[in-house]
Motif scaffolding. Sequence first.
Motif, PDB file in Angstrom:
ATOM      1  N   ALA A   1      47.505  15.690  36.240  1.00  9.53           N
ATOM      2  CA  ALA A   1      48.848  16.244  36.060  1.00  9.53           C
ATOM      3  C   ALA A   1      48.896  17.740  36.344  1.00  9.53           C
ATOM      4  O   ALA A   1      49.968  18.341  36.320  1.00  9.53           O
ATOM      5  CB  ALA A   1      49.341  15.973  34.640  1.00  9.53           C
ATOM      6  N   ILE A   2      47.751  18.342  36.601  1.00  9.08           N
ATOM      7  CA  ILE A   2      47.670  19.780  36.871  1.00  9.08           C
ATOM      8  C   ILE A   2      47.275  20.000  38.326  1.00  9.08           C
ATOM      9  O   ILE A   2      46.292  19.436  38.820  1.00  9.08           O
ATOM     10  CB  ILE A   2      46.638  20.463  35.952  1.00  9.08           C
ATOM     11  N   GLY A   3      48.066  20.804  39.018  1.00 11.30           N
ATOM     12  CA  GLY A   3      47.711  21.210  40.362  1.00 11.30           C
ATOM     13  C   GLY A   3      46.975  22.533  40.317  1.00 11.30           C
ATOM     14  O   GLY A   3      47.160  23.324  39.390  1.00 11.30           O
ATOM     15  N   SER A   4      46.108  22.781  41.297  1.00 12.68           N
ATOM     16  CA  SER A   4      45.379  24.052  41.323  1.00 12.68           C
ATOM     17  C   SER A   4      45.032  24.420  42.752  1.00 12.68           C
ATOM     18  O   SER A   4      44.992  23.571  43.643  1.00 12.68           O
ATOM     19  CB  SER A   4      44.104  23.984  40.474  1.00 12.68           C
ATOM     20  N   GLU A   5      44.789  25.708  42.940  1.00 11.19           N
ATOM     21  CA  GLU A   5      44.447  26.241  44.253  1.00 11.19           C
ATOM     22  C   GLU A   5      43.438  27.368  44.073  1.00 11.19           C
ATOM     23  O   GLU A   5      43.601  28.210  43.193  1.00 11.19           O
ATOM     24  CB  GLU A   5      45.701  26.768  44.942  1.00 11.19           C
ATOM     25  N   THR A   6      42.375  27.352  44.873  1.00 12.31           N
ATOM     26  CA  THR A   6      41.383  28.422  44.834  1.00 12.31           C
ATOM     27  C   THR A   6      41.835  29.540  45.762  1.00 12.31           C
ATOM     28  O   THR A   6      42.067  29.322  46.950  1.00 12.31           O
ATOM     29  CB  THR A   6      39.997  27.907  45.267  1.00 12.31           C
ATOM     30  N   LEU A   7      41.965  30.754  45.204  1.00 14.07           N
ATOM     31  CA  LEU A   7      42.571  31.860  45.946  1.00 14.07           C
ATOM     32  C   LEU A   7      41.659  33.065  46.055  1.00 14.07           C
ATOM     33  O   LEU A   7      42.071  34.117  46.543  1.00 14.07           O
ATOM     34  CB  LEU A   7      43.883  32.264  45.278  1.00 14.07           C
ATOM     35  N   GLY A   8      40.415  32.945  45.636  1.00 15.59           N
ATOM     36  CA  GLY A   8      39.479  34.053  45.738  1.00 15.59           C
ATOM     37  C   GLY A   8      38.098  33.618  45.282  1.00 15.59           C
ATOM     38  O   GLY A   8      37.920  32.527  44.745  1.00 15.59           O
ATOM     39  N   GLU A   9      37.125  34.486  45.524  1.00 12.60           N
ATOM     40  CA  GLU A   9      35.745  34.233  45.109  1.00 12.60           C
ATOM     41  C   GLU A   9      35.193  35.498  44.479  1.00 12.60           C
ATOM     42  O   GLU A   9      35.128  36.543  45.130  1.00 12.60           O
ATOM     43  CB  GLU A   9      34.890  33.804  46.298  1.00 12.60           C
ATOM     44  N   GLY A  10      34.842  35.414  43.204  1.00 14.37           N
ATOM     45  CA  GLY A  10      34.422  36.588  42.463  1.00 14.37           C
ATOM     46  C   GLY A  10      32.931  36.848  42.485  1.00 14.37           C
ATOM     47  O   GLY A  10      32.122  35.962  42.750  1.00 14.37           O
ATOM     48  N   ARG A  11      32.560  38.083  42.188  1.00 14.51           N
ATOM     49  CA  ARG A  11      31.173  38.534  42.087  1.00 14.51           C
ATOM     50  C   ARG A  11      30.986  39.265  40.760  1.00 14.51           C
ATOM     51  O   ARG A  11      31.926  39.444  39.995  1.00 14.51           O
ATOM     52  CB  ARG A  11      30.832  39.476  43.251  1.00 14.51           C
ATOM     53  N   TYR A  12      29.761  39.724  40.501  1.00 12.20           N
ATOM     54  CA  TYR A  12      29.437  40.401  39.247  1.00 12.20           C
ATOM     55  C   TYR A  12      28.911  41.814  39.499  1.00 12.20           C
ATOM     56  O   TYR A  12      28.438  42.138  40.593  1.00 12.20           O
ATOM     57  CB  TYR A  12      28.370  39.616  38.486  1.00 12.20           C
ATOM     58  N   ALA A  13      28.998  42.645  38.449  1.00 15.12           N
ATOM     59  CA  ALA A  13      28.435  43.994  38.484  1.00 15.12           C
ATOM     60  C   ALA A  13      28.028  44.381  37.067  1.00 15.12           C
ATOM     61  O   ALA A  13      28.477  43.775  36.087  1.00 15.12           O
ATOM     62  CB  ALA A  13      29.453  44.995  39.037  1.00 15.12           C
ATOM     63  N   CYS A  14      27.181  45.400  36.976  1.00 17.73           N
ATOM     64  CA  CYS A  14      26.764  45.921  35.669  1.00 17.73           C
ATOM     65  C   CYS A  14      27.550  47.196  35.353  1.00 17.73           C
ATOM     66  O   CYS A  14      27.883  47.967  36.258  1.00 17.73           O
ATOM     67  CB  CYS A  14      25.270  46.253  35.672  1.00 17.73           C
ATOM     68  N   LEU A  15      27.813  47.416  34.079  1.00 20.12           N
ATOM     69  CA  LEU A  15      28.450  48.637  33.597  1.00 20.12           C
ATOM     70  C   LEU A  15      27.557  49.271  32.539  1.00 20.12           C
ATOM     71  O   LEU A  15      27.004  48.582  31.685  1.00 20.12           O
ATOM     72  CB  LEU A  15      29.808  48.333  32.965  1.00 20.12           C
ATOM     73  N   LEU A  16      27.450  50.602  32.589  1.00 19.09           N
ATOM     74  CA  LEU A  16      26.742  51.353  31.563  1.00 19.09           C
ATOM     75  C   LEU A  16      27.310  52.760  31.481  1.00 19.09           C
ATOM     76  O   LEU A  16      28.063  53.192  32.355  1.00 19.09           O
ATOM     77  CB  LEU A  16      25.235  51.374  31.818  1.00 19.09           C
ATOM     78  N   ASP A  17      26.971  53.475  30.436  1.00 22.98           N
ATOM     79  CA  ASP A  17      27.499  54.821  30.192  1.00 22.98           C
ATOM     80  C   ASP A  17      27.084  55.750  31.328  1.00 22.98           C
ATOM     81  O   ASP A  17      25.898  55.993  31.553  1.00 22.98           O
ATOM     82  CB  ASP A  17      26.956  55.336  28.858  1.00 22.98           C
ATOM     83  N   ALA A  18      28.079  56.287  32.067  1.00 23.69           N
ATOM     84  CA  ALA A  18      27.789  57.158  33.212  1.00 23.69           C
ATOM     85  C   ALA A  18      27.308  58.533  32.782  1.00 23.69           C
ATOM     86  O   ALA A  18      26.761  59.283  33.590  1.00 23.69           O
ATOM     87  CB  ALA A  18      29.042  57.300  34.082  1.00 23.69           C
ATOM     88  N   ARG A  19      27.502  58.892  31.528  1.00 23.12           N
ATOM     89  CA  ARG A  19      27.114  60.221  31.064  1.00 23.12           C
ATOM     90  C   ARG A  19      25.627  60.301  30.729  1.00 23.12           C
ATOM     91  O   ARG A  19      25.099  61.387  30.518  1.00 23.12           O
ATOM     92  CB  ARG A  19      27.953  60.585  29.834  1.00 23.12           C
ATOM     93  N   GLN A  20      24.971  59.164  30.723  1.00 24.33           N
ATOM     94  CA  GLN A  20      23.536  59.140  30.461  1.00 24.33           C
ATOM     95  C   GLN A  20      22.810  58.874  31.773  1.00 24.33           C
ATOM     96  O   GLN A  20      22.921  57.779  32.335  1.00 24.33           O
ATOM     97  CB  GLN A  20      23.198  58.060  29.427  1.00 24.33           C
ATOM     98  N   PRO A  21      22.100  59.868  32.303  1.00 20.29           N
ATOM     99  CA  PRO A  21      21.462  59.716  33.619  1.00 20.29           C
ATOM    100  C   PRO A  21      20.387  58.637  33.600  1.00 20.29           C
ATOM    101  O   PRO A  21      19.720  58.406  32.590  1.00 20.29           O
ATOM    102  CB  PRO A  21      20.860  61.100  33.881  1.00 20.29           C
ATOM    103  N   LEU A  22      20.264  57.965  34.741  1.00 18.81           N
ATOM    104  CA  LEU A  22      19.213  56.968  34.898  1.00 18.81           C
ATOM    105  C   LEU A  22      17.924  57.639  35.350  1.00 18.81           C
ATOM    106  O   LEU A  22      17.948  58.580  36.146  1.00 18.81           O
ATOM    107  CB  LEU A  22      19.628  55.924  35.933  1.00 18.81           C
ATOM    108  N   ASP A  23      16.799  57.170  34.861  1.00 15.62           N
ATOM    109  CA  ASP A  23      15.508  57.669  35.321  1.00 15.62           C
ATOM    110  C   ASP A  23      15.258  57.190  36.743  1.00 15.62           C
ATOM    111  O   ASP A  23      15.766  56.132  37.167  1.00 15.62           O
ATOM    112  CB  ASP A  23      14.387  57.175  34.403  1.00 15.62           C
ATOM    113  N   ALA A  24      14.468  57.939  37.480  1.00 17.38           N
ATOM    114  CA  ALA A  24      14.187  57.600  38.884  1.00 17.38           C
ATOM    115  C   ALA A  24      13.562  56.222  39.023  1.00 17.38           C
ATOM    116  O   ALA A  24      13.832  55.502  39.991  1.00 17.38           O
ATOM    117  CB  ALA A  24      13.285  58.662  39.508  1.00 17.38           C
ATOM    118  N   ASP A  25      12.740  55.824  38.061  1.00 13.86           N
ATOM    119  CA  ASP A  25      12.072  54.536  38.169  1.00 13.86           C
ATOM    120  C   ASP A  25      12.954  53.370  37.730  1.00 13.86           C
ATOM    121  O   ASP A  25      12.536  52.217  37.763  1.00 13.86           O
ATOM    122  CB  ASP A  25      10.771  54.525  37.366  1.00 13.86           C
TER     123      ASP A  25
END
Length: 323
Positions: free
Chosen positions: A166-190
């Motif tokens: 009883a439900i119609g549907s349509e696929t209209l995009g394809e999603g991806r992922y990303a990471c988020l973290l505090d930008a004010r804390q620098p990442l170490d080179a390694d």
Amino acid sequence: MTDIDSVNIEAIDLNLLKVLEALHEEGSASRAAVRLGLTQSAVSAALGRLRRLYGDHLFVRTGRGLSPTLRANELKPLVSEALDKCRQSLQWVTGARAGYAGRSLSLGLSDDFELALGKQFIDKLEHEMPGLRIVFRQTHSRIVGDMLMNREVDLAIASGGFTSAAIGSETLGEGRYACLLDARQPLDADEIDAGQRLTLEAFLKRQHLLVSSGGFVGMVDEVLIPQGLKRTVRASTTHFSALPYLLLDSDALATIPLHAARTLAKYHPLRLIQPPVAMPAYGINLGWRRDALRDPAVVNMKQTIAAILADFDWQQGSHERGV
């Protein structure tokens, strides 16, 4: 209890149906009164008449306002559908002069979609369907089909969850992922590899925030476990919008749909970075009840929402599953 054989629709004030709809949607007699342009005492009196008419208490007072009974939940979709038919008939008479004044349609979605696309939905619908009020209602893949079938929402955006014929549907995009973290804390080179991704070691070393309707297992876990790997989840939340306030001033990270991550990083001091593990893509689906397409307003809103989803750059840009 009302004697059903004695009920004569000609003797019933049909404005009572507007009161029932407003009370159900607002959850408060005072807010329903403001919405309808009535006094609170008039709404309370109308509720008394509704209770006698339907032989049920309909709404019970709680600490948060008025909560509908089972009978009220059964009546609401029938009443709203009838009122919408009346509004639709009046539009045939008034045409473009009235627009969609008085109409409201609901869109079920998780808040990652609302963050990234909500403003576009509002702006486009204001142009295409003047006077319409769009109502965003939180949902996720486990319940979205039931919400559509129970007429709690008119349309819904989700990744999966649409299985009923009883439900119609349509696929209209394809999603991806990303990471988020505090930008004010620098990442170490390694902690960064040549491709500007977090290294797997750094990814696993940090504590994680999980966004999930269940709160225990997310997509990242489903990817890591078959590889014999495990992350440490510090806390879980059901809302993507909470992440900036949970991530800042910590060394934790969250792996979430890319379009939501981009929106949050745009307005908060958060760093967006690619995850070091291969995350699966997922379909962005728009769903609707097939019988709802008899309503031109639902058809117009469906077309407008579908066009926005189809034009959105998901690769540069959730679904509701935890990650």
